[in-house]
Design an enzyme around this catalytic site. Structure first.
Site, PDB file in Angstrom:
ATOM      1  N   ASP A  16       0.830  -1.208   0.000  1.00  0.00           N
ATOM      2  CA  ASP A  16       0.000   0.000   0.000  1.00  0.00           C
ATOM      3  C   ASP A  16       0.865   1.259   0.000  1.00  0.00           C
ATOM      4  O   ASP A  16       0.515   2.277  -0.599  1.00  0.00           O
ATOM      5  CB  ASP A  16      -0.913  -0.018   1.228  1.00  0.00           C
ATOM      6  CG  ASP A  16      -2.095   0.931   1.118  1.00  0.00           C
ATOM      7  OD1 ASP A  16      -2.376   1.414   0.011  1.00  0.00           O
ATOM      8  OD2 ASP A  16      -2.743   1.190   2.152  1.00  0.00           O
ATOM      9  N   HIS A 209      -5.095   6.589   7.803  1.00  0.00           N
ATOM     10  CA  HIS A 209      -4.131   7.448   7.108  1.00  0.00           C
ATOM     11  C   HIS A 209      -3.963   8.719   7.929  1.00  0.00           C
ATOM     12  O   HIS A 209      -4.892   9.163   8.599  1.00  0.00           O
ATOM     13  CB  HIS A 209      -4.628   7.764   5.697  1.00  0.00           C
ATOM     14  CG  HIS A 209      -4.430   6.617   4.746  1.00  0.00           C
ATOM     15  ND1 HIS A 209      -4.024   6.785   3.451  1.00  0.00           N
ATOM     16  CD2 HIS A 209      -4.559   5.273   4.931  1.00  0.00           C
ATOM     17  CE1 HIS A 209      -3.921   5.608   2.860  1.00  0.00           C
ATOM     18  NE2 HIS A 209      -4.248   4.665   3.733  1.00  0.00           N
ATOM     19  N   CYS A 240      -0.716  10.428  -0.525  1.00  0.00           N
ATOM     20  CA  CYS A 240      -2.166  10.383  -0.680  1.00  0.00           C
ATOM     21  C   CYS A 240      -2.498  10.836  -2.091  1.00  0.00           C
ATOM     22  O   CYS A 240      -2.268  11.997  -2.437  1.00  0.00           O
ATOM     23  CB  CYS A 240      -2.828  11.305   0.343  1.00  0.00           C
ATOM     24  SG  CYS A 240      -4.618  11.360   0.160  1.00  0.00           S
TER      25      CYS A 240
END
Lengths: 302, 302
Positions: A16, A209, A240
């Site tokens: 990720d 996050h 992001c």
């Protein structure tokens, strides 16, 4: 505070995290990161994904990375798969677990994977079935569980729906993911409560996050609910995609620092973890995106 | 969670923040920051200090800054004073409140102000008395309340001692300050509990540094105790003198983002607050050290 005495961290940095990094990272560096993470005591690592390289070129070396890892019997290696084709490719690399995903926001599902939430779950049904038949664990990620870049706030009922659908297709464990980092403690607790309607406390994770700096507060809020699984990313790897230059996944180092400070066991050696984050950050030619790491590295430098 | 419905933020950026910045900031910029903070809805601002310019040259313009502010009747302007001489200089600038300080760590007290904790409190006794006689409020800051760069962990009993001594000399309100940002939720709660033995919930503040990324978790932990006063710093102004390049005071923007997300009122307009932080950061030629600000500014830029 009723708090768990132990927490299990899944480091999602190699997948990720690196998936959202601009530069291509060679397989040997990814393997080096996985090795350092397991040396630091991580017991679950999300290694790569088997998404088409057309969409995610960063993970085109998935098979090479999985083949290059010197596996340990007590570590679980997971990979993300988007569909049956990805699953078939993944199987050859012998993952211990696959990760499937569904958005809690209809708009996000459409924009991200070009189908409705219901269609995405249907697509994953045969994947989950095939994985379970082969003895591979199946984890589900519920993305945009608190907020969506297109829809704004996401109601807990949406999370409950996705959790129910995932339960129906045999997903064993779900992660409540605040994909864009807009969540705050009460909202995140509401989303987690929704998931807990279909999964017990042993089978839910928090995935936060730090885009708005809220991830540790959100983690604490979930710890207080008894949640003891968290996905985090070494060195805060991964930006992001919805806010250029902003922080993505919360840094494993920051979470582990908090947990150890609270007397909660993780089995992780924080110093070795910081070394792992430093290793990949050095390769990326930048500083670890972790405040705990920054402070500790500065202290080491004297 | 039992949580306060309203929180009062003291922005310490102009003093505690800018004091730790390398460059000299002109008085007019400091005044501009104070004006923007009060426009954003801040009701208490720590403006400057009356410490000898030999020790803190950044605050040598204290009188000029205090004189230049267009004051509002509903805003409280506070200044830090180290001793009677500083207090006398401060009085002429008509502060609403003075801030005195004491360390919970003996080693820190010695290294920071070259006297014992007990001596520092004795030094502040006539200051507090004189301030109260003039109708000026007196706030106390208990520094190194959780950890010390020289001693390591600081026991809650040390915080209780300083709180008791401060109470004895008439200090009306105390802040529990994690000066080096090493605290985690349970430790910070223990320090706060210690202060609450001598002060009621209306007269304690949390003052957290984000050096290890822990400040929002610590804030949440104190909110859950009912604590509703917090010191924060616009744009995360102020580094950490004990860890070069590390974060200091928690950013006001990050705390306000969390509070508003939890439905807790602050009276602050987050967008204007972000503008205030951007104003001083632009002057300092860097980006605001606030994740919420970074994410929101990126979003504005589109």
């Amino acid at each position: 505070m009723k708090l768990p005495s132990k927490v299990k961290i899944v480091d999602v940095g190699p997948r990720d995290g690196l998936q959202n990094e601009k530069g291509q990272v060679p397989a040997e560096i990814k393997i080096g990161l996985v090795h350092r993470l397991q040396d630091a005591g991580l017991k679950e690592i999300e290694v790569t994904s088997f998404v088409s390289p057309k969409w995610v070129p960063q993970m085109a070396d998935n098979a090479e990375v999985m083949a290059g890892i010197q596996r340990r019997p007590d570590v679980r290696y997971s990979v993300l798969v988007p569909n049956m084709k990805g699953f078939e490719a993944a199987v050859a690399s012998r993952p211990d677990e696959i990760v499937v995903f569904g958005a809690a926001s209809e708009a996000f599902s459409q924009k991200n994977i070009n189908c409705s939430i219901a269609e995405s779950i249907e697509r994953f049904a045969p994947v989950a079935e095939a994985a379970l038949a082969k003895g591979i664990a199946v984890r589900g990620a519920i993305s945009t569980a608190v907020g969506c870049p297109y829809e704004g706030d996401v109601a807990p009922e949406r999370v409950e729906l996705v959790a129910r659908l995932m339960k129906q297709i045999g997903v064993q464990h779900v992660g409540v993911a605040d994909t864009i980092g807009v969540g705050t403690p009460k909202k995140v607790q509401a989303a987690m409560e929704a998931a807990l309607k279909h999964y017990d406390i042993d089978h839910v994770s928090g995935h936060f996050h730090d885009t708005y700096g809220q991830a540790l507060g959100n983690t604490l809020a979930c710890l207080e609910m008894g949640v003891y699984h968290y996905d985090t990313s070494s060195a805060g790897l991964g930006g992001c995609p919805y806010a250029k230059g902003a922080t993505g996944n919360v840094a494993t180092e920051d979470v582990v620092y908090m947990l150890h400070g609270m007397g909660i066991e993780t089995g992780i050696d924080l110093d070795k973890l910081i070394d792992a984050g430093k290793y990949i950050s050095d390769f990326l030619q930048r500083k670890p995106n972790s405040r705990a790491s920054t402070a500790i590295l500065n202290k080491r430098a004297g």
